[in-house]
Design a protein around this motif. Structure first.
Motif, PDB file in Angstrom:
ATOM      1  N   ARG A 128     -33.381 -42.468  48.873  1.00 13.62           N
ATOM      2  CA  ARG A 128     -32.632 -43.314  49.236  1.00 13.62           C
ATOM      3  C   ARG A 128     -30.913 -43.960  48.049  1.00 13.62           C
ATOM      4  O   ARG A 128     -29.706 -43.596  49.225  1.00 13.62           O
ATOM      5  CB  ARG A 128     -32.911 -44.471  49.621  1.00 13.62           C
ATOM      6  CG  ARG A 128     -32.156 -44.872  51.016  1.00 13.62           C
ATOM      7  CD  ARG A 128     -33.455 -45.854  51.092  1.00 13.62           C
ATOM      8  NE  ARG A 128     -33.895 -46.942  50.140  1.00 13.62           N
ATOM      9  CZ  ARG A 128     -34.400 -48.001  50.773  1.00 13.62           C
ATOM     10  NH1 ARG A 128     -36.054 -47.807  51.340  1.00 13.62           N
ATOM     11  NH2 ARG A 128     -34.562 -49.014  49.159  1.00 13.62           N
ATOM     12  N   ARG A 129     -31.403 -43.671  47.345  1.00 16.39           N
ATOM     13  CA  ARG A 129     -29.936 -44.388  46.382  1.00 16.39           C
ATOM     14  C   ARG A 129     -29.302 -43.065  45.433  1.00 16.39           C
ATOM     15  O   ARG A 129     -30.237 -42.987  44.846  1.00 16.39           O
ATOM     16  CB  ARG A 129     -30.418 -45.648  45.754  1.00 16.39           C
ATOM     17  CG  ARG A 129     -30.635 -46.449  46.696  1.00 16.39           C
ATOM     18  CD  ARG A 129     -30.593 -47.867  46.066  1.00 16.39           C
ATOM     19  NE  ARG A 129     -31.800 -48.429  46.622  1.00 16.39           N
ATOM     20  CZ  ARG A 129     -31.378 -48.660  47.378  1.00 16.39           C
ATOM     21  NH1 ARG A 129     -30.464 -48.798  48.734  1.00 16.39           N
ATOM     22  NH2 ARG A 129     -32.804 -49.418  48.304  1.00 16.39           N
ATOM     23  N   ARG A 164     -23.339 -47.302  42.894  1.00 12.66           N
ATOM     24  CA  ARG A 164     -23.832 -48.741  42.480  1.00 12.66           C
ATOM     25  C   ARG A 164     -22.548 -48.986  41.454  1.00 12.66           C
ATOM     26  O   ARG A 164     -22.976 -48.035  40.507  1.00 12.66           O
ATOM     27  CB  ARG A 164     -24.896 -49.033  42.434  1.00 12.66           C
ATOM     28  CG  ARG A 164     -25.620 -50.196  43.866  1.00 12.66           C
ATOM     29  CD  ARG A 164     -27.042 -49.713  43.898  1.00 12.66           C
ATOM     30  NE  ARG A 164     -27.685 -49.065  43.892  1.00 12.66           N
ATOM     31  CZ  ARG A 164     -28.799 -48.523  43.062  1.00 12.66           C
ATOM     32  NH1 ARG A 164     -29.399 -49.141  43.234  1.00 12.66           N
ATOM     33  NH2 ARG A 164     -29.461 -47.483  42.951  1.00 12.66           N
ATOM     34  N   PRO A 165     -21.930 -50.028  41.176  1.00 13.68           N
ATOM     35  CA  PRO A 165     -21.511 -49.938  40.058  1.00 13.68           C
ATOM     36  C   PRO A 165     -22.225 -49.722  38.602  1.00 13.68           C
ATOM     37  O   PRO A 165     -23.488 -50.436  38.145  1.00 13.68           O
ATOM     38  CB  PRO A 165     -20.889 -51.384  39.798  1.00 13.68           C
ATOM     39  CG  PRO A 165     -22.223 -52.117  40.822  1.00 13.68           C
ATOM     40  CD  PRO A 165     -22.740 -51.701  41.883  1.00 13.68           C
ATOM     41  N   PRO A 168     -23.307 -50.669  35.392  1.00 14.05           N
ATOM     42  CA  PRO A 168     -23.313 -51.195  33.978  1.00 14.05           C
ATOM     43  C   PRO A 168     -22.681 -51.223  32.911  1.00 14.05           C
ATOM     44  O   PRO A 168     -22.206 -49.876  32.568  1.00 14.05           O
ATOM     45  CB  PRO A 168     -25.249 -51.421  33.353  1.00 14.05           C
ATOM     46  CG  PRO A 168     -25.761 -50.312  33.555  1.00 14.05           C
ATOM     47  CD  PRO A 168     -25.430 -50.063  35.094  1.00 14.05           C
ATOM     48  N   PRO A 169     -21.787 -52.013  31.951  1.00 13.37           N
ATOM     49  CA  PRO A 169     -20.940 -51.293  31.012  1.00 13.37           C
ATOM     50  C   PRO A 169     -21.340 -50.826  29.729  1.00 13.37           C
ATOM     51  O   PRO A 169     -22.628 -50.719  29.457  1.00 13.37           O
ATOM     52  CB  PRO A 169     -20.710 -52.875  30.340  1.00 13.37           C
ATOM     53  CG  PRO A 169     -20.516 -53.595  31.547  1.00 13.37           C
ATOM     54  CD  PRO A 169     -21.895 -53.079  32.231  1.00 13.37           C
ATOM     55  N   ARG A 217     -20.918 -48.115  26.675  1.00 10.35           N
ATOM     56  CA  ARG A 217     -20.167 -47.891  25.179  1.00 10.35           C
ATOM     57  C   ARG A 217     -20.756 -47.014  23.971  1.00 10.35           C
ATOM     58  O   ARG A 217     -22.112 -46.457  23.934  1.00 10.35           O
ATOM     59  CB  ARG A 217     -19.759 -49.489  24.414  1.00 10.35           C
ATOM     60  CG  ARG A 217     -19.585 -49.138  23.434  1.00 10.35           C
ATOM     61  CD  ARG A 217     -19.745 -50.964  22.123  1.00 10.35           C
ATOM     62  NE  ARG A 217     -19.058 -51.107  21.240  1.00 10.35           N
ATOM     63  CZ  ARG A 217     -17.491 -51.549  20.711  1.00 10.35           C
ATOM     64  NH1 ARG A 217     -17.603 -51.718  21.897  1.00 10.35           N
ATOM     65  NH2 ARG A 217     -17.314 -51.556  20.351  1.00 10.35           N
ATOM     66  N   THR A 267     -24.681 -51.853  27.233  1.00 12.04           N
ATOM     67  CA  THR A 267     -24.667 -52.508  26.099  1.00 12.04           C
ATOM     68  C   THR A 267     -24.838 -53.265  25.893  1.00 12.04           C
ATOM     69  O   THR A 267     -25.751 -53.720  24.774  1.00 12.04           O
ATOM     70  CB  THR A 267     -22.985 -53.945  26.648  1.00 12.04           C
ATOM     71  OG1 THR A 267     -23.324 -53.963  27.679  1.00 12.04           O
ATOM     72  CG2 THR A 267     -21.548 -52.728  26.781  1.00 12.04           C
ATOM     73  N   ARG A 268     -26.485 -53.133  26.933  1.00 11.57           N
ATOM     74  CA  ARG A 268     -27.808 -54.693  26.056  1.00 11.57           C
ATOM     75  C   ARG A 268     -28.666 -53.678  25.503  1.00 11.57           C
ATOM     76  O   ARG A 268     -29.668 -54.418  25.531  1.00 11.57           O
ATOM     77  CB  ARG A 268     -28.286 -54.205  28.197  1.00 11.57           C
ATOM     78  CG  ARG A 268     -27.084 -55.452  28.768  1.00 11.57           C
ATOM     79  CD  ARG A 268     -28.223 -55.358  29.763  1.00 11.57           C
ATOM     80  NE  ARG A 268     -28.318 -54.236  31.023  1.00 11.57           N
ATOM     81  CZ  ARG A 268     -28.280 -54.301  31.961  1.00 11.57           C
ATOM     82  NH1 ARG A 268     -29.058 -55.172  32.843  1.00 11.57           N
ATOM     83  NH2 ARG A 268     -27.903 -52.777  32.384  1.00 11.57           N
ATOM     84  N   MET A 285     -32.383 -58.450  30.802  1.00  8.83           N
ATOM     85  CA  MET A 285     -30.696 -59.046  30.423  1.00  8.83           C
ATOM     86  C   MET A 285     -29.606 -58.902  31.016  1.00  8.83           C
ATOM     87  O   MET A 285     -30.261 -57.294  31.704  1.00  8.83           O
ATOM     88  CB  MET A 285     -30.078 -58.417  29.030  1.00  8.83           C
ATOM     89  CG  MET A 285     -30.109 -59.457  28.225  1.00  8.83           C
ATOM     90  SD  MET A 285     -29.688 -58.756  26.465  1.00  8.83           S
ATOM     91  CE  MET A 285     -30.268 -58.212  25.709  1.00  8.83           C
ATOM     92  N   ALA A 334     -25.939 -57.320  32.471  1.00  7.70           N
ATOM     93  CA  ALA A 334     -24.921 -56.662  32.017  1.00  7.70           C
ATOM     94  C   ALA A 334     -24.573 -57.310  31.466  1.00  7.70           C
ATOM     95  O   ALA A 334     -23.433 -58.340  32.625  1.00  7.70           O
ATOM     96  CB  ALA A 334     -24.975 -55.540  32.776  1.00  7.70           C
ATOM     97  N   PHE A 335     -23.658 -56.677  30.776  1.00  6.20           N
ATOM     98  CA  PHE A 335     -22.154 -57.588  30.417  1.00  6.20           C
ATOM     99  C   PHE A 335     -21.291 -56.974  29.101  1.00  6.20           C
ATOM    100  O   PHE A 335     -21.798 -55.903  29.125  1.00  6.20           O
ATOM    101  CB  PHE A 335     -22.853 -58.698  28.678  1.00  6.20           C
ATOM    102  CG  PHE A 335     -23.777 -58.116  28.110  1.00  6.20           C
ATOM    103  CD1 PHE A 335     -23.229 -57.588  26.734  1.00  6.20           C
ATOM    104  CD2 PHE A 335     -25.465 -58.265  28.085  1.00  6.20           C
ATOM    105  CE1 PHE A 335     -23.795 -57.336  25.291  1.00  6.20           C
ATOM    106  CE2 PHE A 335     -26.010 -57.958  26.888  1.00  6.20           C
ATOM    107  CZ  PHE A 335     -25.018 -57.058  26.221  1.00  6.20           C
ATOM    108  N   ASP A 336     -20.297 -57.455  29.233  1.00  7.77           N
ATOM    109  CA  ASP A 336     -18.727 -56.130  28.773  1.00  7.77           C
ATOM    110  C   ASP A 336     -19.635 -57.338  27.421  1.00  7.77           C
ATOM    111  O   ASP A 336     -19.497 -58.536  26.557  1.00  7.77           O
ATOM    112  CB  ASP A 336     -17.795 -56.548  28.950  1.00  7.77           C
ATOM    113  CG  ASP A 336     -16.988 -55.991  30.553  1.00  7.77           C
ATOM    114  OD1 ASP A 336     -17.670 -54.925  30.249  1.00  7.77           O
ATOM    115  OD2 ASP A 336     -16.245 -56.942  31.458  1.00  7.77           O
TER     116      ASP A 336
END
Lengths: 735, 176, 329
Positions: free
Chosen positions: B7-8, B13-14, B16-17, B19, B36-37, C1, C3-5
């Motif tokens: 389905r998805r 969807r955005p 997550p950030p 790096r 980043t988490r 958590m 999400a964060f920059d």
């Protein structure tokens, strides 16, 4: 054939064969496995303890990045129920309906591409509840009580009348807290389907049972399920059942047609994989003025969840621990809105022995008698339930050796009489037993063309040393050096084994390994004794033994030949034999099967003003029957002792009295003993090989813990003059 | 059920950030594009496959995830992978020499300083650091400065014995 | 958590500007509280500013004070020679404060800002928490409260401030240096913290875009002796049930100067002025110590489960006063 009697009573302290993998970080635990394409699960747990889910709000989670699916009772497929085992019925499967019966019950399962995404999305799932008032207090009169749930209640003589007429009586109530097993390894499950075949890595002490359970739940043949657990990461009982999260993970993997991995969080470990139940115990003891027990009445009430079961007869062992003509034992459970309790190291004995051994200490003090002398006076070498001799009981030797090594006679018997600066010093002792337990086991032994051996069984090594001691046993039976023998376990495709629990595995599996190896040797002997090219020609296969890698007539190694020679001459690549063990029956043996025994002597120090309580030294003398490996067996006793220190001083799973939520569900808040809490320990093994089983072993996984808590409580009394009947004993009670 | 999976699509969807983080682990450098988490612990285990470092609580309370950062022992579960960039990370996989186990590893085997083995990598990383800190002078000192590493099997007395031996055998200059 | 920059700040002014630009951003230093609370879902900053590489790592000795950079770790400060010699109560509080691993991570600035261990605060599924959601109530007051505070506590909040170091530092009149977007300021640590009976949701006077840059610890007179006693269930690695930081100058059997901090009992690191008042000028005897302890705990506010902390804190203080005065004698 060689006999056990010819073997050393205490086996060499061999280093663990899995040591190199453990110290290098290469031993793979369930959470360490990954497969390509796996998704990650995260649990959502109820935030009320009783009631009904009115509505699940999953939209936010479903729309969160990386989320593949959210499973709730509204979309979960119906599944079957697992088997009834020796521990009772399997836990009810998850997400069956809208009912909530404890705080922290699984109410949804979120699956996403990464663990971070799954965990974040799980927080977005909300539920509306129609909450009802939870039953949380063990003695709440509204709680349903199960009377004699396991048929273990006992009665002999007339304890009521004997108490009435006894010269001295003691009545006391003891309470023990909920404790949480908390193995260091977070429980993990990785489930992967290939068509209708399911492979699962799972933190389990009993992979054969998990296989059966998953097959029944998903309606597929057992041969289509494989459960793997080469290394467990600790269990202490938490891995004895096929928990709902295991089923959820396999269910999710089946739904999304991808492998799914779940690692529980530490807070989830408090509500998802069992715990030692809290309990109240009422003891009445009658005795003569010179300390002879004439009556014993031991009753318990322990906590149970609403919809599951747990085998925990606290009082039962009091019916055979001492010689006493009039004994009543009764165990009850109260159904509460709490997470399901389960066996935790020394189930039932940890609690029951605390009450009994505390009460005997109280009795001894009231009689102005040495507590050790009171035990000696009531010792029994026969099982008082049936008059049969025990298959092995060196408890008197435990007392004697322990008292000597500890310096028991040096103590001033007067409470609060010994002091070292601010510290009040106290000595305490307790007797310990852990009853015999065994289940059927099977093992397979193979000798290969090169003379090496592989022995296998679907057992687990939870840290007890199964890999090592089974390899030692097989090496001994096959006459091979240890480095030529490998023992494999942790795979449900291997021959069935009992759980690593109840101190039963070493004995039961050892007997199966012993049987497999004997049969294998016999196969080699039969080949060789009928072979004109063999030096064994003409000898009876009954008169053959194996030493130093040679099969030879008993006592005549120069007439032997190697396994490799026999295989090569017969064009065989290997020879395999299967072995079994079933628990012996007492009446057939003419002996009552003895478990392990021990005597524990403890010195504590209590700060007179601050109430600080520290354990200064512990002497444990253990009758564990034949000890296969002195090093790993000693570690079991040390570990059990540390668990006992935790139970006595720290461990208390606190339930919020209003909501049923665990109020200290982390390692920062639920205290277990740390290195600085544990003194140097003296561990001694005494006794003889047990006469009831082929290998002569008794399990030593639990007996190390039993008796520590009462010995500490008794030492605290001796140090301070305060009798504490509630565990854990914290400084608040000593101020 | 099949439509649940399809389905998805990814990217709807955005994300997550993320790096790119360069980690130097046991002398080797790795560039990883990560959420980043991601903690250092999860980067080691899930991204680099270095599963010797264990997750026992993920809350900084058990010590199973102990690694060395620039030679000091820290908890990988409460360190973001991004924070470890540019630092020398040493894990249990990086302390054995080519000539065999580290003296502390050997001593743990000899003294049976473990049972289930799950906390063992963290205990050993802590013990190696403890010796470098000069805190293996007495059993009392060892007990206190090893108390950040829980062992639920209760192997503590054997852990103390192992460290005592490794230290007296001149482990002070042990590879670190 | 959530999400964060992640942003890594390279100098202090930039860090402050980044904070000022985003009212929801948080700083990340040692991470031992921040990441733990983010995992618990208590803190959900959309942006984390990693300040660990700011140049705030030095320990400097300026005259009769020690200036400690905010990013100095607990281990580093405990290893400092001047701290060991002149400030034993600081060193002891540091060494008893956490495991070595945590002490290698946790910074002095972060330690001063550490959050309560209250499990009702730390679980977002608990609805009643005046600290997280002002006006919602306090679940801990009616819950399992053994680890909670009795000083600066009320039915609004009994969350304990769990620091050991801050207990020693409030007693020493340490000063916190703070950099804001416009200016810097210095606040005595005794005025830095707010108690939970007044403002559960606000624990100190730090404003959003302000950053602790360091702490200045005045050195006590060389005749002073000090120590830190921590009482807890376990022998190590646990938060205090009660603790006492004590500094005394005793001359000829009379207490000339007394500084007392209490831990494990307050909703903030507790400066026991009442005790100091009783002690100063009085003979260094157990009778005096008992009086001082009595005065300190007079205003304790208890709930079922925390009553034991009142006698325990008294006895802890008396014991440490005895310990420190014995060293002097």
């Amino acid at each position: 054939m060689s006999t056990v009697e010819s073997r050393p009573r205490i086996g060499a302290g061999v280093n663990r064969v899995d040591g190199p993998r453990k110290v290098t970080g290469t031993a793979p635990y369930p959470m360490d496995f990954s497969v390509p394409g796996q998704a990650y699960g995260a649990l959502v747990q109820s935030t009320v303890a009783a009631g009904r889910i009115v509505r699940m709000h999953t939209e936010a989670a479903e729309g969160a990045p990386g989320v593949i699916t959210v499973i709730t009772h509204e979309n979960a497929p119906k599944v079957g129920t697992g088997p009834v085992t020796v521990l009772g019925a399997s836990p009810p499967p998850p997400l069956r309906d809208d009912r909530v019966v404890h705080h922290g019950q699984h109410i949804a399962f979120v699956v996403a591409e990464t663990p971070e995404q799954a965990t974040a999305a799980a927080r977005l799932v909300r539920a509306d509840y129609e909450a009802t008032e939870p039953l949380l207090d063990l003695q709440d009169p509204r709680a349903e009580q199960l009377v004699d749930p396991w048929g273990t209640d006992t009665s002999r003589g007339d304890s009521a009348a004997a108490l009435e007429s006894a010269e001295v009586t003691l009545r006391a109530t003891y309470t023990t807290a909920d404790n949480t097993n908390n193995p260091l390894g977070l429980f993990a499950t990785l489930a992967a389907w290939e068509g209708e075949t399911l492979t699962v890595h799972d933190t389990s002490q009993w992979p054969s049972m998990v296989r059966t359970c998953l097959a029944m739940v998903f309606g597929i043949p057992e041969s289509s399920v494989r459960v793997l657990v080469p290394y467990v990461g600790g269990g202490f009982g938490a891995g004895l059942r096929a928990w709902p999260h295991v089923i959820l993970t396999a269910m999710a993997a089946r739904m999304i047609k991808r492998p799914v991995k779940l690692v529980l969080t530490r807070p989830q470990m408090f509500t998802s994989v069992g715990h030692r139940p809290s309990g109240v115990q009422w003891l009445s003891v009658g005795a003569t003025r010179d300390g002879e027990l004439v009556a014993l009445d031991h009753r318990s009430l322990s906590s149970l969840s609403m919809e599951d079961n747990d085998y925990e007869p606290f009082a039962w062992a009091s019916s055979f621990a001492y010689r006493c003509p009039n004994v009543t034992t009764q165990d009850r459970q109260a159904r509460l809105n709490v997470a399901v309790p389960t066996s935790m190291r020394a189930p039932a004995e940890a609690q029951g022995n605390f009450a009994l051994e505390s009460a005997l200490d109280e009795l001894a003090h009231s009689l102005r008698m040495d507590p050790l002398e009171l035990r000696l006076r009531n010792h029994t070498d026969v099982d008082p339930r049936n008059g049969l001799p025990w298959s092995g009981k060196a408890l008197l030797e435990c007392y004697e050796v322990g008292a000597r090594r500890f310096g028991w006679s040096d103590r001033n018997p007067e409470p609060r009489s010994m002091r070292d600066g601010n510290w009040l010093v106290g000595y305490g002792m307790a007797s310990a037993l852990f009853p015999y337990f065994a289940q059927p086991c099977a093992a397979q032994a193979t000798v290969n063309r090169d003379g090496s051996a592989l022995v296998r069984s679907a057992a687990t090594d939870i840290g007890t040393g199964t890999y090592t001691v089974m390899a030692q046993l097989a090496a001994e039976e096959l006459g091979l050096s240890l480095d030529l023998v490998r023992f494999d376990l942790g795979d449900s495709d291997m021959p069935n084994a009992m759980m690593a629990g109840g101190s039963g595995l070493t004995g039961a599996l050892g007997n199966a390994v012993h049987d497999a190896c004997r049969r294998l040797v016999r196969s080699f002997a039969e080949l060789a004794c009928g072979d004109a090219d063999s030096p064994l020609l003409g000898f009876s296969p009954d008169d053959v033994e194996c030493t130093d890698g040679k099969v030879h007539p008993v006592g005549r190694p120069h007439l032997g030949e190697s396994y490799a020679d026999i295989l090569a001459r017969h064009g065989l690549s290997e020879l395999t034999a299967n072995g079994n063990s079933t628990p012996p029956v007492a009446t057939e043996l003419g002996m009552s099967l003895a478990g392990a025994y021990g005597a524990k002597f403890v010195e504590v120090r209590v700060d007179a003003d601050l109430g600080l309580l520290r354990v200064a030294r512990v002497v444990s003398v253990i009758d564990g029957g034949r000890i296969l490996n002195e090093k790993t067996a000693r570690s079991q006793i040390i570990g059990g002792t540390v668990g006992g220190i935790g139970m006595a001083l720290f461990e208390d799973t606190v339930t919020d009295p209003r909501t049923g939520r665990i109020a200290n569900g982390t390692f920062a808040d639920y205290l277990v003993a740390v290195n600085a809490d544990v003194p140097e320990m003296d561990v001694v093994f005494v006794g003889e090989p047990d006469r009831g089983t082929a290998t002569g072993t008794k399990g030593v996984g639990e007996v190390g813990l039993v008796g520590i808590a009462p010995a500490i409580a008794n030492a605290v009394y001796h140090a301070t003059g305060k009798r504490l009947r509630e565990l854990p004993i914290t400084l608040d009670a000593l101020l | 059920m099949t439509d649940v999976a399809s389905r998805r699509d990814a990217g709807e969807r955005p994300a997550p950030p993320e790096r790119v983080v360069t980690l130097t682990v046991n002398g080797r450098s790795y560039a990883l594009r990560m959420d980043t988490r991601v903690t250092l612990l999860d980067a080691l285990r899930d991204r680099l496959g270095l599963v010797g470092t264990k997750k026992g609580c993920d809350q900084g309370a058990c010590g199973a995830c102990t690694v060395h950062l620039d030679g000091r022992r820290v908890l990988a579960c409460l360190t973001l992978a991004a924070q470890a960039e540019g630092r020398a990370i040493t894990t249990i996989e990086g302390i054995s020499g080519t000539d065999g186990p580290h003296p502390v590893q050997q001593a743990f085997m000899e003294h049976d300083g473990f049972q289930c083995g799950f906390c063992t990598p963290g205990q050993i990383m802590s013990a190696v650091a403890l010796m470098a800190e000069g805190r293996a002078g007495s059993d009392e000192e060892i007990r206190e400065f090893m108390s950040g590493n829980l062992c639920r099997c209760g192997a503590y007395p054997n852990i103390v014995a192992a460290i005592r031996e490794a230290a007296t055998r001149g482990g002070h200059d042990a590879r670190l | 958590m959530r999400a964060f920059d992640y942003v890594r700040a390279t100098d202090t002014r930039e860090a402050v500007r980044l904070l000022a630009d985003d009212p929801a951003a948080s700083c990340l230093a040692g991470g031992t509280t921040q990441l733990d609370l983010m995992k618990d879902g208590i803190l959900e900053p959309p942006r984390l500013i990693d300040i660990t590489r700011l140049p705030l790592h030095g320990i400097e000795h300026r005259g009769e004070s020690v200036h400690v950079g905010a990013l100095v770790t607990m281990e580093e400060l405990a290893a400092d020679a001047t701290v060991a010699e002149r400030l034993p109560m600081v060193r002891e509080a540091l060494l008893l404060g956490a495991s070595v691993q945590l002490r290698n991570m946790a910074t002095i600035g972060g330690n001063l800002l550490q959050r309560t261990r209250c499990r009702y605060f730390r679980d977002p599924t608990v609805g009643e928490c005046n600290k997280r959601s002002p006006g919602s109530g306090c679940a801990a007051v009616q819950g399992a409260a053994r680890m909670h505070a009795v000083l600066g506590a009320s039915e609004r909040c009994i969350a304990l401030h769990a620091s050991d170091l801050a207990v020693a530092l409030v007693a020493l009149d340490a000063v916190v240096h703070i950099q804001g977007p416009a200016e810097s300021r210095s606040v005595p640590l005794t005025e830095f913290y707010l108690t939970a009976d007044v403002s559960p949701e606000r624990e100190n006077v730090l404003e959003h875009a302000e950053l602790i840059t360091g702490v200045e610890i005045p050195l006590p007179p060389s005749a002073a002796r000090s120590g830190y006693l921590k009482v807890r269930d376990r022998a190590s690695y646990e938060f205090a049930l009660a603790s006492a930081a004590v500094l005394l100058v005793v001359e000829g059997g009379t207490i000339r100067q007394a500084r007392v901090g209490l831990g494990g009992v307050g909703t903030k690191p507790w400066r026991a002025y009442e005790a100091e008042h009783v002690l100063t000028g009085a003979p260094a005897t157990t009778a005096t110590f008992l009086q001082a302890a009595e005065a300190t705990m007079r205003d304790a506010w208890t709930v079922p489960g925390t009553e034991f902390k009142v006698p325990l804190a008294r006895r802890t203080l008396v014991r440490e006063l005895q310990n420190v005065s014995r060293v002097m004698a």
